[in-house]
Design a protein around this motif. Structure first.
Motif, mmCIF file in Angstrom:
data_model
loop_
_atom_site.group_PDB
_atom_site.id
_atom_site.type_symbol
_atom_site.label_atom_id
_atom_site.label_comp_id
_atom_site.label_asym_id
_atom_site.label_seq_id
_atom_site.Cartn_x
_atom_site.Cartn_y
_atom_site.Cartn_z
ATOM 1 N N THR A 1 -2.510 53.764 -18.926
ATOM 2 C CA THR A 1 -3.815 54.190 -19.417
ATOM 3 C C THR A 1 -3.694 54.767 -20.818
ATOM 4 O OG1 THR A 1 -3.570 56.400 -18.444
ATOM 5 C CG2 THR A 1 -4.601 54.713 -17.090
ATOM 6 N N GLU A 2 -4.601 54.349 -21.694
ATOM 7 C CA GLU A 2 -4.683 54.842 -23.066
ATOM 8 C C GLU A 2 -3.357 54.708 -23.801
ATOM 9 O OE1 GLU A 2 -7.025 58.446 -23.745
ATOM 10 O OE2 GLU A 2 -7.337 58.520 -21.565
ATOM 11 N N GLY A 3 -2.674 53.596 -23.557
ATOM 12 C CA GLY A 3 -1.404 53.358 -24.236
ATOM 13 C C GLY A 3 -1.613 52.957 -25.692
ATOM 14 N N LYS A 4 -0.673 53.326 -26.517
ATOM 15 C CA LYS A 4 -0.739 52.987 -27.937
ATOM 16 C C LYS A 4 0.586 52.391 -28.381
ATOM 17 C CE LYS A 4 -4.166 56.474 -29.255
ATOM 18 N NZ LYS A 4 -4.464 57.609 -30.169
ATOM 19 N N LEU A 5 0.469 51.408 -29.267
ATOM 20 C CA LEU A 5 1.646 50.743 -29.805
ATOM 21 C C LEU A 5 1.527 50.678 -31.321
ATOM 22 C CD1 LEU A 5 4.235 48.963 -29.468
ATOM 23 C CD2 LEU A 5 2.704 46.994 -29.367
ATOM 24 N N GLY A 6 2.582 51.067 -32.010
ATOM 25 C CA GLY A 6 2.592 50.989 -33.462
ATOM 26 C C GLY A 6 3.817 50.237 -33.947
ATOM 27 N N TYR A 7 3.616 49.395 -34.959
ATOM 28 C CA TYR A 7 4.731 48.650 -35.545
ATOM 29 C C TYR A 7 4.660 48.779 -37.055
ATOM 30 C CZ TYR A 7 7.872 44.885 -36.881
ATOM 31 O OH TYR A 7 8.894 44.175 -37.440
ATOM 32 N N ARG A 8 5.773 49.104 -37.687
ATOM 33 C CA ARG A 8 5.822 49.270 -39.144
ATOM 34 C C ARG A 8 7.030 48.505 -39.689
ATOM 35 N NH1 ARG A 8 1.772 50.838 -37.749
ATOM 36 N NH2 ARG A 8 0.601 52.750 -38.194
ATOM 37 N N ASP A 9 6.767 47.623 -40.642
ATOM 38 C CA ASP A 9 7.825 46.907 -41.344
ATOM 39 C C ASP A 9 7.452 46.907 -42.821
ATOM 40 O OD1 ASP A 9 9.714 45.249 -42.388
ATOM 41 O OD2 ASP A 9 9.584 43.755 -40.794
ATOM 42 N N PRO A 10 7.823 47.955 -43.565
ATOM 43 C CA PRO A 10 7.406 48.070 -44.967
ATOM 44 C C PRO A 10 7.872 46.908 -45.830
ATOM 45 C CG PRO A 10 8.333 50.143 -44.157
ATOM 46 C CD PRO A 10 8.631 49.105 -43.139
ATOM 47 N N LYS A 11 9.045 46.373 -45.546
ATOM 48 C CA LYS A 11 9.566 45.301 -46.386
ATOM 49 C C LYS A 11 8.682 44.071 -46.321
ATOM 50 C CE LYS A 11 13.826 42.845 -47.510
ATOM 51 N NZ LYS A 11 15.264 42.693 -47.185
#
Length: 635
Positions: A160-170
């Motif tokens: 419930t109310e899960g969050k996913l973040g992905y960051r690849d600056p390059k």
């Protein structure tokens, strides 16, 4: 007797007391800060990251319940996010009796407000990788099911109310989304939905499949239905897999569609080429480390293709092999490869239509659309295309096309490249794009052999009166991220020669401004003028093109073309002078001037004498064989 009963009573009371004391001790330890501290320490050792747990609660029974609250695992030192994993509460029911047989049965697993942050560093390391967290990753790998029947039995999984973040600056990739699941049972479907953004475009994922419990409790094929929407790109997978962990026994249909195949890179990591709007269907199969897309059918613009695509993940970087065949290839559908737009108004994306409108407004011919050639570094490739039938514009008599593209670490070579032309001629050679740097280098080395001249005048009044075979050579090199930039820096030459044939008398008369011939031919119709020789050489130097030895030798006159072209400004300034060989009653004594943007040049008369007067010509035939050899073979 009374004494025995009394002893038995005392003994029973002692055992009950000891059991109560043991249970109380276990309960105290299980709910105390001692256990929480032990769990935090062990978790920190396994992950290599500081781990915090706010509260631990255990309810004992044949089906015990474990609650962990306020879990937070710190991120890698180079990470931007304050944590790698954060969960408000983990609520798990565990059946104790099956554990004796080595089976893990979880009737209920609830994750409340889990937040996962995935990041890639400057050295392309992943914060969740084995190198970053070797112990926990190794443990997870060891516990990974070998097949569907080794999977834990989970009766109900709820996120419930899960969050996913992905960051690849390059790669300038960012993804933020939410994850949730519906209650799943053996006869029900499990659902997963994800919404977020990837490279500034909306991303939505919806998955419907068999329940988690179904993985173990049946040998029926596991059903799956996946829909992904990324901007205008749509991906759909639907079918069944006998073992989803191994992806064996797959019967999965894959459909991919969108306005431009190059848009799939952020989504799939595959550097697709720029195309018109497309739809691709086929079957998705897998072997160990190898994905296969078979029985595929492609509709790209108005072109049709079939073939097979494989991606070998065992090689680093991954290696893509594609073998495609087309029974109908519309040549204009290749225009997006250089940033251009097909001339027809149908089957073009909104962005391509905008590019075309800008070109028309500016008068430019070469589009300055940046091509993301750096994607060529992401994956090595071996792609072949055999187009059995090509539908080309009237001015381009190509009837078949075949090429092979090899990409190695960002260096792409198109070799061999063969275009079969109507009448038996060919255009063959090779091209290369070196995208190993941010300023790509482009080279072309092509040779034209026995190209029928008349085929360039299809659907025109000059077709029947024109004949002859053209020989040619193109040797060019430039650099830049768009066709306009490459042409604006081009060095090399283009050379063409026609050793004999004929052209329309009307066309030559108009070009040479021999008004008497033109007026007669307008009334009586066209006829044929033999060509003794025609040669042309264009020398390129940093995008500046000079006409060198460019002429047309006919029975009546020799036409000379002089001038220059700037490919940076895409502006042309040239003139055609007529040098008559014999008497002509009416001649303007002036050149034909061609000036303006390359896309839409203006033709005018460069008059020397304002009225037509007779002219006595004395031009001689040009030494065609020697001039042809000189033009075509010069470096």
């Amino acid at each position: 007797m009374k004494r025995a009963v009394k002893i038995l009573g005392w003994t029973t009371g002692i055992f009950i007391g000891l059991a109560l004391i043991a249970a109380g001790t276990i309960y105290f330890v299980a709910t105390s800060d001692y256990l929480r501290g032990q769990l935090e320490g062990r978790a920190s050792e396994m992950t290599g990251r500081k781990t915090q747990i706010a509260r631990v609660a255990v309810e004992w029974g044949w089906t015990s319940n474990l609650k962990l609250e306020g879990i937070e695992i710190a991120n890698a030192q180079w990470g931007k996010a304050p944590y790698m994993l954060k969960v408000d509460q983990v609520d798990v029911d565990i059946r104790l009796w099956p554990l004796l047989g080595g089976n893990l049965v979880l009737p209920r697993v609830v994750l409340r407000k889990p937040e996962v942050q995935i990041e890639t560093g400057d050295k392309e390391q992943l914060n969740w990788s084995m190198d970053e967290t070797p112990v926990v990753t190794g443990a997870a790998k060891a516990l990974e099911p070998d097949n569907r029947f080794d999977a834990p039995v989970i009766g109900r999984l709820e996120i419930t109310e899960g969050k996913l973040g992905y960051r690849d600056p390059k790669r300038k990739l960012e993804l933020d989304g939410t994850v949730s699941t519906a209650t799943g049972k053996a006869e029900d479907a499990a659902e997963l939905s994800l919404k977020g953004k990837l490279e500034g475009q909306a991303l939505e994922v919806r998955f419907v499949g068999g329940s988690v419990l179904m993985l173990r409790d049946t040998d029926q094929p596991y059903p799956l239905d996946l829909d992904v929407s990324f901007g205008g790109t749509k991906l759909k997978m639907k079918g069944t897999v006998q073992d989803p962990f191994k992806w064996t026994g797959a019967n999965v249909d894959l459909t991919l569609s969108g306005p431009n195949l190059s848009d799939i890179y952020p989504l799939l990591g595959i550097p697709g080429p720029p195309t018109p709007p497309y739809t691709i269907t086929g079957k998705l199969e897998r072997e160990t480390g190898l994905w296969k897309f078979v029985q595929s059918k492609w509709r790209v613009g108005e072109s049709d293709l079939t073939g097979e695509v494989t991606i070998d993940e065992r090689r680093k970087p991954a290696f893509l092999t594609a073998k495609l065949v087309s029974q109908k290839l519309v040549f204009e559908d290749l225009a997006p490869l250089v940033g251009a737009t097909p001339a027809r108004k149908t089957n073009v994306s909104a962005k391509q239509a905008q590019t075309q409108a800008q070109l028309e407004a500016s008068g430019d011919l070469f589009p300055n659309v940046p091509l993301q050639v750096e994607k060529l570094r992401a994956m090595n490739m071996d792609v072949t295309l055999d187009a059995k039938r090509v539908i080309a514009p009237p001015w381009l008599p190509v009837q078949a096309l075949a090429f092979r593209v090899l990409i190695q670490d960002g260096n792409a070579t198109v070799k061999p490249l063969t275009l079969s032309v109507m009448g038996g001629g060919t255009i063959a050679g090779e091209m290369a794009i070196d995208a190993r740097t941010d300023d790509p280098k482009v080279k072309a080395n092509l040779r034209a052999t026995d190209i029928e001249l008349k085929n360039f005048f299809r659907q025109s009044r000059y077709f029947d009166a024109t004949q002859g075979k053209i020989q040619g050579r193109v040797v060019l090199a430039g650099n830049g991220r768009s066709l306009a930039q490459v042409m604006g820096t081009a060095n090399g030459h283009m050379a063409f020669a026609l050793g004999g044939g004929s052209v329309s008398s009307l066309m030559v008369s108009l070009a040479g401004l021999q008004i008497f011939d033109a007026l007669v031919l307008y009334v009586t119709g066209d006829n044929r003028i033999p060509i003794k020789c025609a040669v042309s050489r264009l020398n390129f130097q940093q995008g500046n093109v000079a006409f060198d030895r460019t002429l047309l030798d006919t029975q009546k006159s020799v036409l000379h073309v002089k001038g220059q072209l700037s490919l940076k400004s895409q502006a042309l300034k040239a003139e055609i002078d007529s040098d008559p060989k014999s008497f002509d009653l009416l001649d303007l004594h002036g050149a034909v001037m061609i000036q303006g943007k390359l896309r839409t040049p203006q033709v005018s008369l460069g008059r020397v004498i304002p009225i037509p007067t007779p002219v006595f010509g004395n031009a001689k035939d040009v030494p065609c064989a020697g001039l042809t050899q000189e033009v075509l073979s010069a470096p």
